[in-house]
Enzyme design. Structure first.
Site: not given
Ligand code: PSU
Ligand code: MN
Length: 317
Positions: A30, A164
């Site tokens: 990405e 996260k």
């Protein structure tokens, strides 16, 4: 017909074209992590190192971005530099793809955006840092990353170091389960939490070796079960951060985001930048280490998928 119309928007780099011709497996990367996830020049240096690791493992990296009103599959060094330096790069998820392709400008693709482009380009494996997910407090804000909906529908395997803990990891895993997205883990039983190895939540299936991961993924897709697969692998021990420290800083960053009224697509980049500042840059070293490790896991998976055994279809007595 639809596929042909879409393919007119794709432009493959010479390196990716050569790899395809030689039958070398591709690994998508990405670009939002480059443009919005890390500062210059560490972003470019990391992107190049990740590409080299994938090549050294025998696969070909294909970093994906929107440049010159084309979906670029594979970028040159100069193009990486352009994305890494510019302050005016759109963050491109599913919703934003037509805006940037039709309207122009530089676009860096998120997990969702990259999955769409990888699938159009016929790439089965995609390496990122961490996936987006259900944000803490989403019961009020409705902030659920488009990455999760993309995993539900688009058939690409996403290699990550979990998610996260700026997110609600429990709700993120619930969402994935509802949508039938398998969460695989290698090296440990639990889903990883990006800066730290253990999210405290079990992944669905532990598969340590690439051949087993590839058999699982190939079987899912051969059965016509469309949609993504998450492969979580933890940050290497030596680079992991202490979880008490990370938890406290994340809480602080979340409080600041609320106080400043940060919403929508700005939330994730804000939290990433604040955590980096609050750790005096140490979180960046962890981020770089985990992406490089993910690249090695992803390259092995891409090679294994190229040779994965299929069901034999024999008639049982
Ligand atoms: N999580 C990270 N680093 C990142 C991102 C997420 O640890 O760089 C980026 C990815 O591109 C991901 C996107 O797809 O943020 C999710 O953004 P949002 O939460 O706005 O959907
Ligand atoms: Mn969001």
């Amino acid at each position: 017909m639809v596929a042909d119309l879409a393919h007119a928007w794709l432009a493959f780099s010479t390196a990716v074209t050569a790899a395809k011709a030689a039958g070398r497996p591709l690994v998508a990367l990405e670009s939002s992590i480059i443009a919005h996830g890390m500062p210059y020049p560490e972003n470019i240096r990391t992107a190049r190192e990740v590409e080299s690791l994938i090549r050294a493992a025998g696969a070909e990296p294909a970093t994906i971005a929107l440049i010159g009103r084309r979906i670029r599959i594979g970028l040159s060094d100069d193009e990486l530099e352009l994305l890494g330096r510019s302050d005016h790069v759109h963050k491109v998820s599913r919703r934003d793809l037509p805006a940037v392709l039709a309207g122009g400008g530089l676009g860096a693709t998120t997990v969702a955006g990259t999955m769409i482009c990888a699938a159009l380009a016929g790439i089965e494996v995609f390496v990122t840092g961490g996936i987006g997910g259900v944000h803490r407090g989403a019961q009020q804000t409705f902030d659920i990353s488009a990455d999760l909906q993309e995993l539900a529908t688009t058939s690409v395997a996403v290699v990550c170091a979990g998610a996260k803990s700026i997110l609600d990891i429990g709700l993120t895993l619930e969402y994935l389960e509802t949508h039938g997205v398998p969460v695989l883990s290698c090296e440990q039983d639990n889903f990883a939490a990006f800066y730290t190895r253990d999210s405290g939540y079990r992944a669905d299936f532990r598969l340590d070796d690439a051949a087993g991961q590839a058999r699982f993924i190939r079987t899912k897709w051969d059965l016509g079960l469309k949609g993504g697969v998450v492969l979580s692998t933890p940050v290497p021990e030596a680079a992991a951060m202490p979880s008490e420290e990370v938890d406290a800083l994340i809480q602080q960053a979340l409080n600041e985001a609320t106080a400043q009224g940060i919403t929508g697509k700005a939330v994730t980049p804000f939290l990433l930048a604040r955590i980096k500042a609050l750790t005096g840059g140490r979180s960046l070293a962890t981020n770089i280490a985990l992406v490089k490790h993910n690249a090695e896991v992803g390259a092995r998976l891409a090679l294994a998928l190229a040779h994965a055994e299929r069901g034999k279809g024999e008639v049982l007595p």
